[in-house]
Design an enzyme around this catalytic site. Sequence first.
Site, mmCIF file in Angstrom:
data_model
loop_
_atom_site.group_PDB
_atom_site.id
_atom_site.type_symbol
_atom_site.label_atom_id
_atom_site.label_comp_id
_atom_site.label_asym_id
_atom_site.label_seq_id
_atom_site.Cartn_x
_atom_site.Cartn_y
_atom_site.Cartn_z
ATOM 1 N N ARG A 50 0.806 -1.225 0.000
ATOM 2 C CA ARG A 50 0.000 0.000 0.000
ATOM 3 C C ARG A 50 0.838 1.274 0.000
ATOM 4 O O ARG A 50 0.418 2.295 -0.506
ATOM 5 C CB ARG A 50 -0.939 -0.014 1.211
ATOM 6 C CG ARG A 50 -2.110 -0.941 0.992
ATOM 7 C CD ARG A 50 -3.037 -0.947 2.155
ATOM 8 N NE ARG A 50 -2.315 -1.321 3.370
ATOM 9 C CZ ARG A 50 -2.890 -1.499 4.540
ATOM 10 N NH1 ARG A 50 -4.169 -1.321 4.692
ATOM 11 N NH2 ARG A 50 -2.182 -1.846 5.600
ATOM 12 N N LYS A 157 4.644 -18.843 6.492
ATOM 13 C CA LYS A 157 3.979 -19.266 7.700
ATOM 14 C C LYS A 157 3.563 -18.022 8.493
ATOM 15 O O LYS A 157 4.128 -16.959 8.196
ATOM 16 C CB LYS A 157 4.882 -20.178 8.526
ATOM 17 C CG LYS A 157 6.118 -19.470 9.113
ATOM 18 C CD LYS A 157 6.853 -20.356 10.050
ATOM 19 C CE LYS A 157 6.368 -20.233 11.467
ATOM 20 N NZ LYS A 157 6.907 -19.124 12.244
ATOM 21 N N HIS A 187 11.294 -22.577 6.217
ATOM 22 C CA HIS A 187 12.696 -22.304 5.871
ATOM 23 C C HIS A 187 13.674 -23.271 6.546
ATOM 24 O O HIS A 187 14.820 -23.373 6.143
ATOM 25 C CB HIS A 187 13.066 -20.845 6.137
ATOM 26 C CG HIS A 187 13.270 -20.488 7.573
ATOM 27 N ND1 HIS A 187 12.248 -20.262 8.442
ATOM 28 C CD2 HIS A 187 14.408 -20.337 8.298
ATOM 29 C CE1 HIS A 187 12.735 -19.976 9.635
ATOM 30 N NE2 HIS A 187 14.049 -20.012 9.582
ATOM 31 N N LYS A 191 17.649 -25.407 5.297
ATOM 32 C CA LYS A 191 18.942 -25.286 5.987
ATOM 33 C C LYS A 191 19.860 -26.385 5.441
ATOM 34 O O LYS A 191 19.437 -27.525 5.260
ATOM 35 C CB LYS A 191 18.760 -25.386 7.499
ATOM 36 C CG LYS A 191 17.918 -24.218 8.035
ATOM 37 C CD LYS A 191 18.241 -23.864 9.441
ATOM 38 C CE LYS A 191 17.322 -22.769 9.958
ATOM 39 N NZ LYS A 191 17.903 -21.437 9.932
ATOM 40 N N GLU A 225 16.831 -20.801 20.915
ATOM 41 C CA GLU A 225 17.097 -19.434 20.446
ATOM 42 C C GLU A 225 17.487 -18.589 21.643
ATOM 43 O O GLU A 225 16.869 -18.699 22.715
ATOM 44 C CB GLU A 225 15.840 -18.841 19.834
ATOM 45 C CG GLU A 225 15.397 -19.538 18.580
ATOM 46 C CD GLU A 225 14.317 -18.735 17.891
ATOM 47 O OE1 GLU A 225 14.663 -17.909 17.053
ATOM 48 O OE2 GLU A 225 13.136 -18.919 18.232
ATOM 49 N N ASP A 244 4.565 -21.421 16.769
ATOM 50 C CA ASP A 244 5.634 -20.698 16.071
ATOM 51 C C ASP A 244 6.741 -21.634 15.580
ATOM 52 O O ASP A 244 7.313 -21.406 14.518
ATOM 53 C CB ASP A 244 6.219 -19.643 17.030
ATOM 54 C CG ASP A 244 7.171 -18.685 16.332
ATOM 55 O OD1 ASP A 244 6.810 -18.186 15.259
ATOM 56 O OD2 ASP A 244 8.274 -18.436 16.863
ATOM 57 N N HIS A 249 8.667 -26.056 11.948
ATOM 58 C CA HIS A 249 10.097 -26.360 11.838
ATOM 59 C C HIS A 249 10.493 -27.679 12.519
ATOM 60 O O HIS A 249 11.178 -28.508 11.926
ATOM 61 C CB HIS A 249 10.943 -25.230 12.442
ATOM 62 C CG HIS A 249 10.601 -23.871 11.905
ATOM 63 N ND1 HIS A 249 10.235 -23.664 10.604
ATOM 64 C CD2 HIS A 249 10.566 -22.648 12.490
ATOM 65 C CE1 HIS A 249 9.997 -22.374 10.419
ATOM 66 N NE2 HIS A 249 10.189 -21.737 11.542
ATOM 67 N N LYS A 339 12.631 -19.466 23.401
ATOM 68 C CA LYS A 339 13.322 -18.182 23.269
ATOM 69 C C LYS A 339 14.087 -17.953 24.566
ATOM 70 O O LYS A 339 13.828 -18.608 25.585
ATOM 71 C CB LYS A 339 12.304 -17.053 23.107
ATOM 72 C CG LYS A 339 11.393 -17.225 21.910
ATOM 73 C CD LYS A 339 11.831 -16.351 20.758
ATOM 74 C CE LYS A 339 10.878 -16.441 19.602
ATOM 75 N NZ LYS A 339 11.522 -16.655 18.319
#
Length: 499
Positions: A50, A157, A187, A191, A225, A244, A249, A339
């Site tokens: 936009r 995703k 993704h 890898k 992570e 997530d 994954h 995380k």
Amino acid sequence: MNGSNPVVPLTLVIFGASGDLTSRKLVPSLYRLFVKGRLPASTQIVGVSRTLLSNDEFRSKMAKSVQEFAGREWSSETWSTFAQSLFYAAGDAANEGGLANLRVFLTNRESSTQGGARLYYFSVSPDLYEGILKKLDEAGFLEEAKPENWRRLVVEKPFGKDLASAQSLNRSMSRFLREDQIYRIDHYLAKENVQNLLVFRFANTLFEPLWNHNYIDHVQLTVAESVLVGNRGDYYDHAGVLRDMFQNHLLQVLTVMAMEAPSKYTADLLRNEKVKVLEAITIPTIEQAKKQMAIGQYQGYLKEKGVPNTSRTPTFASIRLDIDNWRWRGVPFYLRSGKAMQTRASEILIQFHCPPHLMFPLPDGAKLQCNRLAVCIQPDEGIHLSFQTKVPDQEKLVLKPADMEFTYGKAFSSLSIPESYERLLLDALLGDASLFMRSDEIERSWEIIDPFIRAYEQQGGILPESYPVGSMGPENSERLLQENGREWIPLYANRNPES
Ligand code: BG6
């Protein structure tokens, strides 16, 4: 190029072009493909969103991020050549008249006699998928007049938030496109060492005979992570770690680890085998799921921007899955991700059985470390096999584990590991769907993960245990394995090579 048969222009249309993904991943990856001479010569890229921007404004915005994210490959001369194929067509694609600028672009830039081939890339919220597809359809932009005028769509995703929403998304997309036109991204499949796992397993004979319940005690798959949720609190709090990371994954990596060998390396045969693994995973009831999982929330999560201070969203989870088939019966697969953990590392650890009888005396209280194979997906991509050795020149016989190692860094020191999006974009442009998820894979993955999500989202569900930033997650994650006399094995990324 063949003079009598000109190459059909190939247009990559990115919807959501003013977003982060376009500037951080997509355009830098396309630029790297261009530098490597892999981008088909007839490719043109047009961004749609936009925000009102001219071609030049879009190009200079992208130049900045490519300088930042393409690293060593940046060169202003190469960029100038690449940027000539980069365009912008402002528009609100899901609304009336929103594709007018794109139409002008396509009319001017595709061959009037040959038409063109098009890859649409949706880097927008899934709520917009149906609306944009409808407008593309009404505009005639999905028609494939000839085989060379193919139309494909790449979608990001998250693909749904549970089984029902994923089914409904698949249904609505199938009104506009055939399954073979839809490329759903994960993704992790791109890898390097995940792809290499297929080669390791199926281009060698050494390990495959051992790759089953006769030799393997259990498998640990960790995607740790160290980052916090940062400015994604709003999205993340609705998703949580199971949506997530696990549904996509972790389950995708698990299927590559556990699948049978397809007879050929083709997208459908490969995906058939992956689906068979997912189908063999036992789906727990919600009550069983509660016993097969541990969840945590890092300290300070409730203060993150966009996160309500009463949130029960887990930022860490570990779960046990069982694959009920001939190869894997009785081999638990432990999956964990979170995380704010101590390290950023993704690893598969395969713990082999111990020898049935040990003739060597061990010091009092010592336990034999039985063979392990670690597949390190990131950061130091490699494979490590640990086995027992005899320490030389000791008074008594002393055993110590040692490693046989393969690392990409040493074996291919002149080649760098590419960004996953390079592989995925090129494959989608070339029509290879091997590393993309099929609708049945996505739906079955949700079916597997849904009971674990319900186990904490339902009334009276389990609560996440708090864990410190920089740790390996909450204590209840340790208990999940201790119940079966096992423990989380230290990650390779965290190991002390001297110990
Ligand atoms: C994304 C998740 O799909 O994968 C992020 O939405 C996560 O939350 C990311 O950080 C991890 O990817 P990678 O490649 O950095 O391990």
